[in-house]
Design a protein around this motif. Structure first.
Motif, mmCIF file in Angstrom:
data_model
loop_
_atom_site.group_PDB
_atom_site.id
_atom_site.type_symbol
_atom_site.label_atom_id
_atom_site.label_comp_id
_atom_site.label_asym_id
_atom_site.label_seq_id
_atom_site.Cartn_x
_atom_site.Cartn_y
_atom_site.Cartn_z
ATOM 1 N N THR A 104 0.816 -1.213 0.000
ATOM 2 C CA THR A 104 0.000 0.000 0.000
ATOM 3 C C THR A 104 0.853 1.268 0.000
ATOM 4 N N GLY A 105 2.075 1.182 0.445
ATOM 5 C CA GLY A 105 2.893 2.361 0.658
ATOM 6 C C GLY A 105 3.383 3.040 -0.612
ATOM 7 N N VAL A 106 3.505 4.355 -0.551
ATOM 8 C CA VAL A 106 4.128 5.158 -1.604
ATOM 9 C C VAL A 106 5.350 5.869 -1.026
ATOM 10 N N ARG A 107 5.129 6.646 0.022
ATOM 11 C CA ARG A 107 6.211 7.389 0.656
ATOM 12 C C ARG A 107 6.976 6.496 1.655
ATOM 13 N N SER A 108 8.188 6.915 1.970
ATOM 14 C CA SER A 108 9.040 6.116 2.852
ATOM 15 C C SER A 108 8.441 5.970 4.249
ATOM 16 N N GLN A 109 7.738 7.009 4.745
ATOM 17 C CA GLN A 109 7.212 6.899 6.106
ATOM 18 C C GLN A 109 6.158 5.800 6.219
ATOM 19 N N GLY A 110 5.380 5.594 5.156
ATOM 20 C CA GLY A 110 4.405 4.511 5.171
ATOM 21 C C GLY A 110 5.070 3.149 5.171
ATOM 22 N N HIS A 111 6.066 2.978 4.317
ATOM 23 C CA HIS A 111 6.808 1.714 4.274
ATOM 24 C C HIS A 111 7.479 1.425 5.617
ATOM 25 N N ILE A 112 8.107 2.436 6.181
ATOM 26 C CA ILE A 112 8.811 2.234 7.443
ATOM 27 C C ILE A 112 7.830 1.915 8.567
ATOM 28 N N ALA A 113 6.693 2.604 8.601
ATOM 29 C CA ALA A 113 5.699 2.341 9.650
ATOM 30 C C ALA A 113 5.147 0.929 9.550
ATOM 31 N N GLY A 114 4.758 0.502 8.356
ATOM 32 C CA GLY A 114 4.206 -0.838 8.189
ATOM 33 C C GLY A 114 5.199 -1.913 8.572
ATOM 34 N N ASN A 115 6.455 -1.748 8.177
ATOM 35 C CA ASN A 115 7.478 -2.731 8.522
ATOM 36 C C ASN A 115 7.808 -2.708 10.003
ATOM 37 N N ASP A 138 13.686 9.555 -0.928
ATOM 38 C CA ASP A 138 12.637 8.716 -0.356
ATOM 39 C C ASP A 138 13.029 7.239 -0.442
ATOM 40 N N GLY A 139 13.521 6.824 -1.609
ATOM 41 C CA GLY A 139 13.971 5.442 -1.764
ATOM 42 C C GLY A 139 15.168 5.132 -0.883
ATOM 43 N N LEU A 140 16.100 6.066 -0.794
ATOM 44 C CA LEU A 140 17.283 5.852 0.041
ATOM 45 C C LEU A 140 16.913 5.775 1.521
ATOM 46 N N SER A 141 15.840 6.456 1.915
ATOM 47 C CA SER A 141 15.381 6.378 3.306
ATOM 48 C C SER A 141 14.890 4.976 3.641
ATOM 49 N N LYS A 142 14.190 4.364 2.716
ATOM 50 C CA LYS A 142 13.744 2.975 2.925
ATOM 51 C C LYS A 142 14.947 2.051 3.088
ATOM 52 N N ILE A 143 15.949 2.265 2.239
ATOM 53 C CA ILE A 143 17.154 1.433 2.305
ATOM 54 C C ILE A 143 17.840 1.605 3.652
ATOM 55 N N ALA A 144 17.970 2.857 4.105
ATOM 56 C CA ALA A 144 18.632 3.116 5.389
ATOM 57 C C ALA A 144 17.900 2.418 6.530
ATOM 58 N N TYR A 145 16.561 2.454 6.507
ATOM 59 C CA TYR A 145 15.785 1.789 7.552
ATOM 60 C C TYR A 145 16.025 0.286 7.535
ATOM 61 N N MET A 146 15.914 -0.329 6.358
ATOM 62 C CA MET A 146 16.060 -1.787 6.269
ATOM 63 C C MET A 146 17.466 -2.233 6.662
ATOM 64 N N GLN A 147 18.465 -1.465 6.275
ATOM 65 C CA GLN A 147 19.832 -1.823 6.679
ATOM 66 C C GLN A 147 20.007 -1.708 8.189
ATOM 67 N N GLY A 148 19.417 -0.673 8.753
ATOM 68 C CA GLY A 148 19.504 -0.515 10.195
ATOM 69 C C GLY A 148 18.839 -1.649 10.952
ATOM 70 N N GLN A 149 17.787 -2.206 10.373
ATOM 71 C CA GLN A 149 17.071 -3.319 10.987
ATOM 72 C C GLN A 149 17.708 -4.671 10.668
ATOM 73 N N GLY A 150 18.675 -4.690 9.771
ATOM 74 C CA GLY A 150 19.266 -5.967 9.350
ATOM 75 C C GLY A 150 18.292 -6.811 8.548
ATOM 76 N N ARG A 151 17.408 -6.147 7.810
ATOM 77 C CA ARG A 151 16.343 -6.824 7.080
ATOM 78 C C ARG A 151 16.708 -6.998 5.608
#
Length: 361
Positions: A104-115, A138-151
């Motif tokens: 459902t997500g478009v922006r990084s905050q939605g992707h990060i919240a759902g995950n 926006d895309g790089l923010s998603k990457i930074a979050y996932m890397q921080g989570q080890g996902r």
């Protein structure tokens, strides 16, 4: 995934006997409400060859349209992951992986919240791009979050044949360049390529099939990063054309050495125009061509092209999920079941020997 439902995404080579990984589902295609979402996603999770599910996208939250960047997007993203996980529980496959967590997500905050709220550590987040070989903050923010989570990250790399990359040759070069883009920029551990025809907008046209097959073979010969091909079919749900496209894409991908994410019909853009039948058929055909030579699979693909190629310009719309399937039993209605049986019969007449009995009877 996790527990008994965890699955390994294999490294395959051309003409490999190793069974591909099958991610089956809507791949982010839109659905109208929670009820359709739950029934459809459970139906995907119940498919016997599903190694992961690719969930639909919500376009409404409690009747209100989801708007990018709004609180409703946050709510929709969280709800998407919670419902997808609940659907796997109802299918008795609670740990089944979700390949695209926040469709459902478009922006990084939605992707990060759902995950952050609902995803499992081993679910993938698909991270794409904004244009060929381009990304943004926006895309790089998603990457930074996932890397921080080890996902793990699923690197979505879509090419439009006839667009910025030019014709088939330019698309092939860009496809291979995306291998490095996905690893170095998106930090992906699984490659998620797709080639879309600029006019037909699907992935099963003749020249698109050539590009995908050639480039998957080139990639898997020289890299040990698994490939999970994807894309939408032009034909609608519960149409023979959609079934033929699913068969063509799966056969070519499997013989070329890739794995497959299959599901969205009617180009994955029309609300509720989905069914579990096409991804199931893609998996059945993929399993049937295991170990076949590329020459034999090429002959099969040419026969399939004869069946649907003339309809790519104006494909049949098909039906909505609630029209072709019973939403309670998640079984095809009579007309859809006839389509499934006809498609299997047609493939047998083309010389394909199915290794599995029909799932829908």
């Amino acid at each position: 995934g996790f527990g008994e439902s965890a699955r390994h995404i294999p490294i395959r080579r051309p003409e490999s006997n190793v069974t591909p990984f099958f991610s089956l589902g809507a791949c982010g295609a839109p659905v109208s409400d929670d009820q359709v979402f739950m029934s459809l996603t459970q139906a995907y999770a119940e498919l016997p060859y599903a190694d992961a599910v690719a969930s639909p996208a919500l376009i409404y939250v409690d009747g209100l349209p989801v708007i990018a960047g709004s609180p409703l997007e946050i709510e929709g993203c969280i709800r998407t992951v919670l419902m997808a996980r609940e659907a796997t529980r109802r299918a008795n496959r609670f740990g089944l992986g979700i390949a695209n967590t926040v469709a459902t997500g478009v922006r990084s905050q939605g992707h990060i919240a759902g995950n952050a709220v609902a995803a499992d550590q081993c679910d993938l987040m698909e991270i794409g791009h904004i244009a060929d070989l381009k990304t943004d903050f926006d895309g790089l923010s998603k990457i930074a979050y996932m890397q921080g989570q080890g996902r793990p990250i699923l690197g979505g790399t879509g090419i439009v044949l006839g667009g910025y990359v030019g014709g088939p040759e330019g698309a092939a070069i860009t496809f291979c360049a995306y291998h490095f883009f996905a690893l170095l920029v998106q930090r992906a551990c699984v490659l998620h390529p797709y080639v879309t025809h600029i006019r037909f907008r699907g992935i099963a046209a003749r020249d698109v099939t050539w590009v995908r097959s050639l480039c998957v073979q080139a990639s898997v010969r020289h890299s040990d990063v698994p490939i999970l091909e994807t894309g939408g079919f032009c034909g609608g749900a519960a149409t023979l054309m959609g079934m033929y496209e699913a068969a063509s894409v799966s056969a070519a991908c499997t013989a070329s050495g890739g794995s497959l994410e299959a599901g969205p019909t009617a180009l994955g853009t029309l609300v509720d125009r989905l069914s579990p039948m096409e991804p199931l058929f893609a998996a059945e055909v993929g399993r049937a061509v295991l170990g076949m030579s590329r020459k034999d699979v090429n002959n099969l693909t040419l026969k399939l092209l004869e069946k649907y190629e003339s309809h790519l310009e104006n494909p049949p719309l098909g039906q909505r999920y609630q029209e072709c399937f019973d939403m309670t039993s998640r079984q095809p209605k009579a007309e859809a079941l006839d389509i499934y049986k006809s498609a299997r019969s047609d493939l047998r007449e083309m010389g394909l020997e199915f290794k599995d009995p029909p799932y829908y009877v």
